[in-house]
Enzyme design. Structure first.
Site, PDB file in Angstrom:
ATOM      1  N   GLY A   8      -8.592 -12.535   5.571  1.00 19.84           N
ATOM      2  CA  GLY A   8      -9.866 -11.855   5.324  1.00 19.84           C
ATOM      3  C   GLY A   8     -10.035 -11.657   3.828  1.00 19.84           C
ATOM      4  O   GLY A   8      -9.427 -12.362   3.014  1.00 19.84           O
ATOM      5  N   ARG A   9     -10.843 -10.649   3.481  1.00 20.89           N
ATOM      6  CA  ARG A   9     -11.158 -10.437   2.070  1.00 20.89           C
ATOM      7  C   ARG A   9      -9.921 -10.130   1.235  1.00 20.89           C
ATOM      8  O   ARG A   9      -9.764 -10.649   0.124  1.00 20.89           O
ATOM      9  CB  ARG A   9     -12.173  -9.292   1.947  1.00 20.89           C
ATOM     10  CG  ARG A   9     -13.531  -9.664   2.502  1.00 20.89           C
ATOM     11  CD  ARG A   9     -14.354  -8.435   2.836  1.00 20.89           C
ATOM     12  NE  ARG A   9     -13.874  -7.810   4.073  1.00 20.89           N
ATOM     13  CZ  ARG A   9     -14.639  -7.199   4.963  1.00 20.89           C
ATOM     14  NH1 ARG A   9     -15.929  -7.088   4.737  1.00 20.89           N
ATOM     15  NH2 ARG A   9     -14.130  -6.666   6.044  1.00 20.89           N
ATOM     16  N   ILE A  10      -9.022  -9.288   1.766  1.00 21.45           N
ATOM     17  CA  ILE A  10      -7.830  -8.928   0.985  1.00 21.45           C
ATOM     18  C   ILE A  10      -6.883 -10.130   0.886  1.00 21.45           C
ATOM     19  O   ILE A  10      -6.337 -10.416  -0.186  1.00 21.45           O
ATOM     20  CB  ILE A  10      -7.136  -7.691   1.599  1.00 21.45           C
ATOM     21  CG1 ILE A  10      -8.097  -6.487   1.562  1.00 21.45           C
ATOM     22  CG2 ILE A  10      -5.846  -7.365   0.847  1.00 21.45           C
ATOM     23  CD1 ILE A  10      -7.635  -5.285   2.384  1.00 21.45           C
ATOM     24  N   ARG A  18      -6.906 -16.278  12.455  1.00 21.27           N
ATOM     25  CA  ARG A  18      -7.527 -16.580  13.759  1.00 21.27           C
ATOM     26  C   ARG A  18      -8.509 -17.729  13.611  1.00 21.27           C
ATOM     27  O   ARG A  18      -8.560 -18.628  14.424  1.00 21.27           O
ATOM     28  CB  ARG A  18      -8.275 -15.351  14.285  1.00 21.27           C
ATOM     29  CG  ARG A  18      -7.403 -14.388  15.049  1.00 21.27           C
ATOM     30  CD  ARG A  18      -8.172 -13.144  15.376  1.00 21.27           C
ATOM     31  NE  ARG A  18      -8.741 -12.548  14.155  1.00 21.27           N
ATOM     32  CZ  ARG A  18      -9.397 -11.397  14.101  1.00 21.27           C
ATOM     33  NH1 ARG A  18      -9.594 -10.718  15.206  1.00 21.27           N
ATOM     34  NH2 ARG A  18      -9.869 -10.927  12.978  1.00 21.27           N
ATOM     35  N   ILE A  53       1.336  -5.191   3.981  1.00 24.08           N
ATOM     36  CA  ILE A  53       0.392  -4.161   3.509  1.00 24.08           C
ATOM     37  C   ILE A  53      -0.714  -3.970   4.553  1.00 24.08           C
ATOM     38  O   ILE A  53      -1.750  -3.397   4.244  1.00 24.08           O
ATOM     39  CB  ILE A  53      -0.239  -4.524   2.141  1.00 24.08           C
ATOM     40  CG1 ILE A  53      -0.926  -5.900   2.176  1.00 24.08           C
ATOM     41  CG2 ILE A  53       0.779  -4.441   1.031  1.00 24.08           C
ATOM     42  CD1 ILE A  53      -1.870  -6.134   1.013  1.00 24.08           C
ATOM     43  N   ALA A  54      -0.482  -4.462   5.778  1.00 24.11           N
ATOM     44  CA  ALA A  54      -1.545  -4.453   6.785  1.00 24.11           C
ATOM     45  C   ALA A  54      -1.496  -3.169   7.623  1.00 24.11           C
ATOM     46  O   ALA A  54      -2.234  -2.215   7.352  1.00 24.11           O
ATOM     47  CB  ALA A  54      -1.443  -5.701   7.648  1.00 24.11           C
ATOM     48  N   ARG A  55      -0.650  -3.148   8.622  1.00 27.20           N
ATOM     49  CA  ARG A  55      -0.502  -1.985   9.490  1.00 27.20           C
ATOM     50  C   ARG A  55       0.887  -1.965  10.074  1.00 27.20           C
ATOM     51  O   ARG A  55       1.456  -3.027  10.359  1.00 27.20           O
ATOM     52  CB  ARG A  55      -1.494  -2.057  10.674  1.00 27.20           C
ATOM     53  CG  ARG A  55      -2.865  -1.491  10.417  1.00 27.20           C
ATOM     54  CD  ARG A  55      -2.852   0.031  10.219  1.00 27.20           C
ATOM     55  NE  ARG A  55      -4.173   0.552   9.934  1.00 27.20           N
ATOM     56  CZ  ARG A  55      -4.747   0.640   8.726  1.00 27.20           C
ATOM     57  NH1 ARG A  55      -4.094   0.240   7.660  1.00 27.20           N
ATOM     58  NH2 ARG A  55      -5.956   1.144   8.578  1.00 27.20           N
ATOM     59  N   GLU A  95       4.419   5.644  11.311  1.00 26.94           N
ATOM     60  CA  GLU A  95       4.394   6.366  10.033  1.00 26.94           C
ATOM     61  C   GLU A  95       3.678   7.714  10.192  1.00 26.94           C
ATOM     62  O   GLU A  95       2.814   7.851  11.064  1.00 26.94           O
ATOM     63  CB  GLU A  95       3.682   5.507   8.958  1.00 26.94           C
ATOM     64  CG  GLU A  95       2.224   5.221   9.233  1.00 26.94           C
ATOM     65  CD  GLU A  95       1.624   4.253   8.196  1.00 26.94           C
ATOM     66  OE1 GLU A  95       2.187   3.179   7.959  1.00 26.94           O
ATOM     67  OE2 GLU A  95       0.566   4.616   7.639  1.00 26.94           O
ATOM     68  N   HIS A 102       2.243   3.934   2.238  1.00 26.91           N
ATOM     69  CA  HIS A 102       0.863   3.540   2.576  1.00 26.91           C
ATOM     70  C   HIS A 102      -0.100   3.872   1.427  1.00 26.91           C
ATOM     71  O   HIS A 102      -1.036   4.669   1.593  1.00 26.91           O
ATOM     72  CB  HIS A 102       0.421   4.221   3.881  1.00 26.91           C
ATOM     73  CG  HIS A 102      -0.713   3.506   4.558  1.00 26.91           C
ATOM     74  ND1 HIS A 102      -0.874   3.462   5.929  1.00 26.91           N
ATOM     75  CD2 HIS A 102      -1.763   2.793   4.048  1.00 26.91           C
ATOM     76  CE1 HIS A 102      -1.968   2.770   6.229  1.00 26.91           C
ATOM     77  NE2 HIS A 102      -2.518   2.355   5.103  1.00 26.91           N
ATOM     78  N   ILE A 103       0.163   3.220   0.284  1.00 30.77           N
ATOM     79  CA  ILE A 103      -0.636   3.534  -0.916  1.00 30.77           C
ATOM     80  C   ILE A 103      -1.389   2.327  -1.461  1.00 30.77           C
ATOM     81  O   ILE A 103      -1.861   2.353  -2.605  1.00 30.77           O
ATOM     82  CB  ILE A 103       0.248   4.135  -2.042  1.00 30.77           C
ATOM     83  CG1 ILE A 103       1.418   3.196  -2.391  1.00 30.77           C
ATOM     84  CG2 ILE A 103       0.742   5.521  -1.668  1.00 30.77           C
ATOM     85  CD1 ILE A 103       2.154   3.574  -3.681  1.00 30.77           C
TER      86      ILE A 103
END
Ligand code: 8YV
Length: 328
Positions: free
Chosen positions: A156-158, A179, A238-240, A269, A287-288
């Site tokens: 995606g964008r990131i 996907r 850095i996703a989830r 978390e 998560h920063i």
């Protein structure tokens, strides 16, 4: 006419609260209490809108207990804290905060990749512990970034921002899996080549995860995926939390199935799997990835803009279930 009542579920910038107070009767959690579901429900009573963050779960229990709720504005691009189907069924509009955090988060992804591959925190701990007594040829020798193969899962964008940083800034060969494949123009802009997931895992020197969390992406990286990666590879999430099986990752790091990992997000978390805390070859951050003051202010402002637009009869900027608007 009385103003609509809203709840700001977490502490946020005072200027954003002041702006919302011009339009709403605001209850805010400026002391930043961590509420249980029951407490969130209690505070949501009588509220038409909610300003939420990624930790505030809006599910069918909350919706059933808060029939006056009409809209929730998330100060996050990710929205796995929302049960979107349940919100749509209840006629509650959901919005997120995309775009404003893309470049900041891509910067952080790259920072975490570099810290991990070049063993920056591990070597700092060594120095602080007073263990640096002499130079050695292989002391904290890590992996090169420049010229290496950068794999991106979730484009995606990131993901695109990270691809551009790698290709244009560091001369990396970029491969990705997603996907859906990007169109040719976007692939050219990112200098990225589409591969299947197996090739991505087997070929990447550094693999960055930037895909959204959903039941389909739960443990997308588990023991069998880690086993496909190079023993010299770096993994960055850095996703989830939940996209990586943290116990399997800790085992892979301990056994050196992969060389190192950089993690900004964790299963469950703010708790962190104890095995991750005891392996040296992992960089851990709380998560920063989106945490710069201008970006956090932009995220909060977008959430506020969405609330104001919706309750003043205008189209919200970033709706997630626009079908709800059509019904109104
Ligand atoms: C937030 C994030 O800091 O936007 C997201 O999806 O993960 C982070 O930028 C966090 O979710 C708090 O809302």
């Amino acid at each position: 006419m009385s103003k609509p009542k809203i709840l700001i579920a977490r502490a946020v910038f005072p200027e954003v609260i002041a702006r919302l107070e011009q339009h709403f009767d605001v209850e805010s959690n400026q002391d930043d209490h961590t509420w249980s579901k029951a407490e969130l429900i209690a505070h949501l009573q009588g509220k038409a809108g909610a300003f939420t963050t990624g930790g505030d779960r809006i599910d069918s229990d909350v919706l059933a207990a808060c029939p006056e709720l009409k809209m929730c504005a998330n100060m996050a691009v990710g929205y796995n804290n929302f049960d979107l189907d349940a919100m749509t069924a209840a006629g509650v509009l959901a919005t997120n905060a995309p775009d404003v955090l893309t470049e900041t988060t891509a910067d952080f992804g790259f920072a975490l990749l570099m810290a991990t591959a070049r063993r920056i925190t591990e070597s700092e701990h060594f120095l602080r512990a007073g263990k640096w007594t002499k130079w050695r040829y292989d002391m904290f020798a890590g992996a090169d970034i420049h010229g290496a193969t950068l794999g991106i899962l979730g484009m995606g964008r990131i993901g695109q921002g990270i691809a551009k940083r790698g290709a244009l800034g560091f001369g990396m060969k970029v491969i990705y899996h997603n996907r859906s494949r990007l169109d040719a123009a976007l692939e050219a802009e990112c200098q990225a080549r589409y591969v299947d997931k197996e090739e991505l895992l087997k070929t990447a020197d550094h693999l960055v995860l930037v895909l959204p969390y959903s039941p389909a992406s739960h443990h997308a990286i588990g023991a069998s995926e880690l086993a496909l990666m190079k023993p010299t590879a770096t993994l960055v999430n850095i996703a989830r939390g939940g996209i990586v099986d943290d116990a399997a990752l800790a085992a892979a790091l301990r056994n050196r199935t992969i060389a190192a990992a950089g993690l900004d997000v964790f299963e469950g978390e703010p708790s962190v799997h104890p095995d991750l805390l005891s392996v040296p070859n992992v960089v851990l951050t709380p998560h920063i990835a989106s945490a710069t003051m201008p970006t956090r202010l932009a995220m909060a402002s977008l959430a506020a803009d969405n609330l104001i637009a919706f309750f003043t009869g205008n189209k919200p900027l970033t709706p997630l279930n626009a079908a709800v608007l059509a019904i109104k």
